[in-house]
Design an enzyme around this catalytic site. Structure first.
Site, PDB file in Angstrom:
ATOM      1  N   GLU A 181       0.605  -1.159   0.114  1.00 35.69           N
ATOM      2  CA  GLU A 181       0.174  -0.200   0.103  1.00 35.69           C
ATOM      3  C   GLU A 181       0.858   1.035  -0.643  1.00 35.69           C
ATOM      4  O   GLU A 181       1.882   1.027   0.501  1.00 35.69           O
ATOM      5  CB  GLU A 181      -0.765   0.332   1.663  1.00 35.69           C
ATOM      6  CG  GLU A 181      -1.819   0.807   1.240  1.00 35.69           C
ATOM      7  CD  GLU A 181      -1.965   1.240   2.955  1.00 35.69           C
ATOM      8  OE1 GLU A 181      -4.078   1.541   2.750  1.00 35.69           O
ATOM      9  OE2 GLU A 181      -2.192   0.484   3.860  1.00 35.69           O
ATOM     10  N   GLU A 195      -7.561  11.363   3.011  1.00 38.62           N
ATOM     11  CA  GLU A 195      -8.291  10.216   3.624  1.00 38.62           C
ATOM     12  C   GLU A 195      -8.313  10.982   5.104  1.00 38.62           C
ATOM     13  O   GLU A 195      -7.062  12.278   5.770  1.00 38.62           O
ATOM     14  CB  GLU A 195      -6.953   8.995   4.056  1.00 38.62           C
ATOM     15  CG  GLU A 195      -6.954   7.906   5.494  1.00 38.62           C
ATOM     16  CD  GLU A 195      -6.356   6.961   5.049  1.00 38.62           C
ATOM     17  OE1 GLU A 195      -6.411   6.369   6.063  1.00 38.62           O
ATOM     18  OE2 GLU A 195      -4.928   7.458   4.096  1.00 38.62           O
TER      19      GLU A 195
END
Length: 211
Positions: free
Chosen positions: A106, A197
């Site tokens: 990620e 985010e």
């Protein structure tokens, strides 16, 4: 996702020499992927054809969200964006975000952030210079955490811009090439998005992706 709190969603002082700036190869926007993980925690709206999205969130966010627009298959091509981003007092990122299938990883190229720098609690890999600024580079290992394949163990890679900004061109290849010296696969890409985010506080973002 974030390094310090419980991982959620599918979706870091050595110094490295600056990476020479390559010729930018821009993609046509061609957006074909909507990232909407827990967008219901705020007000997430988007226009895929226009390459625009907005997210507004208030104090009391109970979990992590990641929202944005991008591509079903990532690449090392440059991404140009502009944004209005306000996250003072919020644990939040404005970042290029994505996954690699194998070795599973990620990744974040953090252009701006709120009150939390992910490299403050991860393993430093040094720095890389790109697009007019030094980026702190770090990594972390997530063990038996949710991922694009369910529950797995994978590596996170972060580049965090020191001179934060909310518009510009991200030369993705500079970061991928640096990370590749530390185990990043630099191929077999899963999705890639320009993302917002957050997991605390309040904030807002309006983002346009032009290439």
């Amino acid at each position: 996702m974030k390094v310090t709190a419980a991982f959620a969603g599918l979706l870091v002082t050595a110094f490295a020499a600056p990476v020479p700036e390559p010729v930018l190869v821009s993609r046509s926007a061609g957006i074909n992927y909507v990232q909407n993980y827990n967008g219901n925690l705020g007000d997430f709206t988007y226009d895929e054809s226009a390459g625009t999205f907005s997210m507004y969130w208030e104090d009391g966010v109970s979990s992590d969200f990641v929202v944005g627009l991008g591509w079903t298959t990532g690449s090392s091509k440059a991404i140009t964006y502009s944004a209005e981003y306000s996250a003072s007092g919020s644990s939040s990122y404005l970042a290029v975000y994505g996954w690699v299938n194998y070795p599973q990883a990620e990744y974040y190229i953090v252009e701006d952030y709120g009150d939390y720098n992910p490299c403050s609690s991860a393993t430093s890999l040094g720095t890389v210079y790109s697009d007019g600024s030094t980026y702190q580079v770090c990594t972390d290992t997530r063990t038996n955490e949710p991922s694009i394949t369910g529950t797995s163990t994978f590596t996170q890679y972060f580049s965090v811009r020191e001179s934060t900004r909310t518009s510009g061109t991200v030369t993705v290849a500079n970061h991928f090439n640096f990370w590749a010296q530390h185990g990043f696969g630099n191929s077999d890409f899963n999705y890639q998005v320009m993302a917002v985010e957050a997991w605390s506080g309040a904030g807002s973002a309006s983002v346009t992706i032009s290439s």
